[in-house]
Design a protein around this motif. Sequence first.
Motif, PDB file in Angstrom:
ATOM      1  N   VAL A 125       6.231  -1.100   3.718  1.00  0.00           N
ATOM      2  CA  VAL A 125       6.067  -2.495   4.120  1.00  0.00           C
ATOM      3  C   VAL A 125       5.468  -3.347   3.009  1.00  0.00           C
ATOM      4  CG1 VAL A 125       4.918  -4.026   5.769  1.00  0.00           C
ATOM      5  CG2 VAL A 125       5.881  -1.870   6.548  1.00  0.00           C
ATOM      6  N   CYS A 126       4.658  -2.759   2.149  1.00  0.00           N
ATOM      7  CA  CYS A 126       3.887  -3.546   1.183  1.00  0.00           C
ATOM      8  C   CYS A 126       4.553  -3.592  -0.191  1.00  0.00           C
ATOM      9  CB  CYS A 126       2.490  -2.946   1.051  1.00  0.00           C
ATOM     10  SG  CYS A 126       1.487  -3.768  -0.195  1.00  0.00           S
ATOM     11  N   GLY A 127       4.506  -4.777  -0.816  1.00  0.00           N
ATOM     12  CA  GLY A 127       5.048  -4.931  -2.159  1.00  0.00           C
ATOM     13  C   GLY A 127       4.290  -4.100  -3.186  1.00  0.00           C
ATOM     14  N   GLY A 128       2.998  -3.880  -2.967  1.00  0.00           N
ATOM     15  CA  GLY A 128       2.242  -3.018  -3.871  1.00  0.00           C
ATOM     16  C   GLY A 128       2.755  -1.589  -3.832  1.00  0.00           C
ATOM     17  N   GLN A 129       3.126  -1.133  -2.648  1.00  0.00           N
ATOM     18  CA  GLN A 129       3.728   0.201  -2.535  1.00  0.00           C
ATOM     19  C   GLN A 129       5.095   0.232  -3.217  1.00  0.00           C
ATOM     20  OE1 GLN A 129       3.574   0.520   1.749  1.00  0.00           O
ATOM     21  NE2 GLN A 129       1.639   1.651   1.723  1.00  0.00           N
ATOM     22  N   THR A 130       5.860  -0.850  -3.088  1.00  0.00           N
ATOM     23  CA  THR A 130       7.158  -0.913  -3.760  1.00  0.00           C
ATOM     24  C   THR A 130       6.986  -0.758  -5.262  1.00  0.00           C
ATOM     25  OG1 THR A 130       8.033  -2.376  -2.040  1.00  0.00           O
ATOM     26  CG2 THR A 130       9.207  -2.345  -4.140  1.00  0.00           C
ATOM     27  N   HIS A 131       6.006  -1.431  -5.837  1.00  0.00           N
ATOM     28  CA  HIS A 131       5.795  -1.338  -7.284  1.00  0.00           C
ATOM     29  C   HIS A 131       5.407   0.084  -7.688  1.00  0.00           C
ATOM     30  CE1 HIS A 131       5.992  -5.414  -9.260  1.00  0.00           C
ATOM     31  NE2 HIS A 131       6.294  -5.667  -8.000  1.00  0.00           N
TER      32      HIS A 131
ATOM     33  N   ALA B 265      -2.686   8.327   7.077  1.00  0.00           N
ATOM     34  CA  ALA B 265      -2.702   9.111   5.833  1.00  0.00           C
ATOM     35  C   ALA B 265      -3.548   8.430   4.760  1.00  0.00           C
ATOM     36  CB  ALA B 265      -1.267   9.307   5.331  1.00  0.00           C
ATOM     37  N   TYR B 266      -4.358   7.476   5.163  1.00  0.00           N
ATOM     38  CA  TYR B 266      -5.214   6.734   4.214  1.00  0.00           C
ATOM     39  C   TYR B 266      -6.635   6.661   4.768  1.00  0.00           C
ATOM     40  CZ  TYR B 266      -5.885   3.037   0.639  1.00  0.00           C
ATOM     41  OH  TYR B 266      -6.288   2.294  -0.455  1.00  0.00           O
TER      42      TYR B 266
ATOM     43  N   GLY C 113      -1.755   0.225   3.856  1.00  0.00           N
ATOM     44  CA  GLY C 113      -3.114   0.689   4.096  1.00  0.00           C
ATOM     45  C   GLY C 113      -4.151  -0.414   4.059  1.00  0.00           C
ATOM     46  N   HIS C 114      -3.988  -1.389   3.132  1.00  0.00           N
ATOM     47  CA  HIS C 114      -5.024  -2.425   3.051  1.00  0.00           C
ATOM     48  C   HIS C 114      -5.002  -3.342   4.273  1.00  0.00           C
ATOM     49  CE1 HIS C 114      -1.472  -4.303   1.726  1.00  0.00           C
ATOM     50  NE2 HIS C 114      -1.831  -4.788   0.562  1.00  0.00           N
ATOM     51  N   VAL C 115      -3.812  -3.577   4.837  1.00  0.00           N
ATOM     52  CA  VAL C 115      -3.732  -4.360   6.068  1.00  0.00           C
ATOM     53  C   VAL C 115      -4.474  -3.644   7.194  1.00  0.00           C
ATOM     54  CG1 VAL C 115      -2.148  -5.157   7.874  1.00  0.00           C
ATOM     55  CG2 VAL C 115      -1.604  -5.569   5.463  1.00  0.00           C
TER      56      VAL C 115
ATOM     57  N   VAL D 104       0.245   5.236   8.204  1.00  0.00           N
ATOM     58  CA  VAL D 104      -0.588   4.352   7.384  1.00  0.00           C
ATOM     59  C   VAL D 104      -0.754   5.001   6.010  1.00  0.00           C
ATOM     60  CG1 VAL D 104      -2.830   3.231   7.164  1.00  0.00           C
ATOM     61  CG2 VAL D 104      -1.788   3.530   9.428  1.00  0.00           C
ATOM     62  N   THR D 105      -0.386   4.262   4.961  1.00  0.00           N
ATOM     63  CA  THR D 105      -0.217   4.860   3.634  1.00  0.00           C
ATOM     64  C   THR D 105      -0.931   4.023   2.578  1.00  0.00           C
ATOM     65  OG1 THR D 105       1.962   5.614   4.356  1.00  0.00           O
ATOM     66  CG2 THR D 105       1.529   5.682   1.998  1.00  0.00           C
ATOM     67  N   GLY D 106      -1.497   4.692   1.583  1.00  0.00           N
ATOM     68  CA  GLY D 106      -2.155   4.019   0.473  1.00  0.00           C
ATOM     69  C   GLY D 106      -1.177   3.630  -0.612  1.00  0.00           C
ATOM     70  N   PHE D 107      -1.689   3.491  -1.834  1.00  0.00           N
ATOM     71  CA  PHE D 107      -0.903   2.837  -2.874  1.00  0.00           C
ATOM     72  C   PHE D 107      -0.715   3.655  -4.151  1.00  0.00           C
ATOM     73  CE2 PHE D 107      -2.888  -0.110  -0.060  1.00  0.00           C
ATOM     74  CZ  PHE D 107      -1.852  -0.947   0.289  1.00  0.00           C
ATOM     75  N   GLU D 108      -1.356   4.803  -4.262  1.00  0.00           N
ATOM     76  CA  GLU D 108      -1.152   5.658  -5.427  1.00  0.00           C
ATOM     77  C   GLU D 108       0.043   6.587  -5.165  1.00  0.00           C
ATOM     78  OE1 GLU D 108      -2.651   5.390  -8.283  1.00  0.00           O
ATOM     79  OE2 GLU D 108      -3.900   3.757  -7.524  1.00  0.00           O
ATOM     80  N   PRO D 109       0.600   7.198  -6.218  1.00  0.00           N
ATOM     81  CA  PRO D 109       1.800   8.035  -6.029  1.00  0.00           C
ATOM     82  C   PRO D 109       1.630   9.124  -4.970  1.00  0.00           C
ATOM     83  CG  PRO D 109       1.479   7.597  -8.347  1.00  0.00           C
ATOM     84  CD  PRO D 109       0.284   7.018  -7.653  1.00  0.00           C
ATOM     85  N   LEU D 110       0.494   9.824  -4.972  1.00  0.00           N
ATOM     86  CA  LEU D 110       0.311  10.866  -3.965  1.00  0.00           C
ATOM     87  C   LEU D 110       0.168  10.280  -2.560  1.00  0.00           C
ATOM     88  CD1 LEU D 110      -1.994  13.543  -5.639  1.00  0.00           C
ATOM     89  CD2 LEU D 110       0.486  13.252  -5.747  1.00  0.00           C
ATOM     90  N   ASP D 111      -0.391   9.066  -2.459  1.00  0.00           N
ATOM     91  CA  ASP D 111      -0.442   8.408  -1.151  1.00  0.00           C
ATOM     92  C   ASP D 111       0.971   8.188  -0.616  1.00  0.00           C
ATOM     93  OD1 ASP D 111      -3.266   8.059  -0.981  1.00  0.00           O
ATOM     94  OD2 ASP D 111      -3.145   6.327  -2.309  1.00  0.00           O
TER      95      ASP D 111
END
Length: 383
Positions: free
Chosen positions: A33-39, A246-247, A193-195, A217-224
């Motif tokens: 869902v998040c653009g940060g995750q897309t990047h 998961a975060y 995750g930040h939301v 629910v997912t974070g933003f680093e590769p392993l997340d």
Amino acid sequence: MKYIDEFQDPGLARRLLDDIRASVTRPWALMEVCGGQTHTIIRHGIDQLLPEGVELIHGPGCPVCVTPLEVIDKALAIAARPEVVFCSFGDMLRVPGTGKDLFRVRSEGGDVRVVYSPLDALRIARENPDRQVVFFGIGFETTAPPNAMTVYQARRLGIRNFSLLVSHVRVPPAIEAIMQSPSCRVQGFLAAGHVCSVMGTAEYPELADRHRVPVVVTGFEPLDILEGVRRAVRQLERGEHTVENAYPRAVRTEGNPAALAMIEDVFEVTDRAWRGIGTIPDSGWRLSERYREYDAEHRFPVSGIATREPEACRSGEVLQGLLKPHQCEAFGTACTPRTPLGATMVSSEGACAAYYLYRRLGTAPARSPQPAPQPPLEASPVV
């Protein structure tokens, strides 16, 4: 570096990928869902490392990208007024409106300033009592609390020459709209995750159950990201559709009570238009009646503005996950970060910007489908 390096460990990434490969027996489509995750996904090539049957679809999770053209044009009109100091985060200045952007307004004499916090804008208002200071308040559940706090402080301190141009949106109604679209291919979600660190996870179980989709629910680093994919795929393979966190290092079920209280005090839920998508019911916030005097749209006459989207821009399809950025005819040619047609190319969290930055010279992902023309999410007019 603690809390970063350990979430980029190549050995652990390979183990997670092996586990995902061992779990997959049929094709699955997941939306981050998040653009940060897309990047993160595009920068590290995670979509290309996943097994053949797992596709990642990019969602509408970039706050700059989904700010509707009408609001951008209102910002341009307010910023051009001689009595106004218009304050914004830097990533909004190059987002194209109808004909120009905030950089152009500044070059034409408008007092447009980049700030790093909404409280910076409030400080400018205190230092310039003879000017009207407007802060461009955009974003998801993550930026709503500090913007609400700034309005709360302005009221408490009796600062009357400050106002907020509000364009806040909410993620769960957008997920609901995506799932109701007849063209939807999404079978599971990696929730931002930040939301959830602000809002908690209470809004997701009903949504997951109603549409029978897992929400992780997912974070933003590769392993997340890989852990989020692993959990979503395992649920899908087992025929489950629950909400998993998961975060846990950042997200609690109840969210952030102080932030939620501030949002509830200052804002009220309203319908919101999403750029390239249309109006989604109950998908945003506006200032509540108690704080209406701090609403820039009430303070300045900006209604009746005619907007016009570039015909060649297909960012609306990108934001709905119907089109990958490199599949747009204008990508990298008529549309670049220097000459953006849409916000997805110029925003630091935009999907088009991610593909241009990390994959411009490469080939398209082999598994990406060729999309057919699709209807918008709903019948509401595209803005």
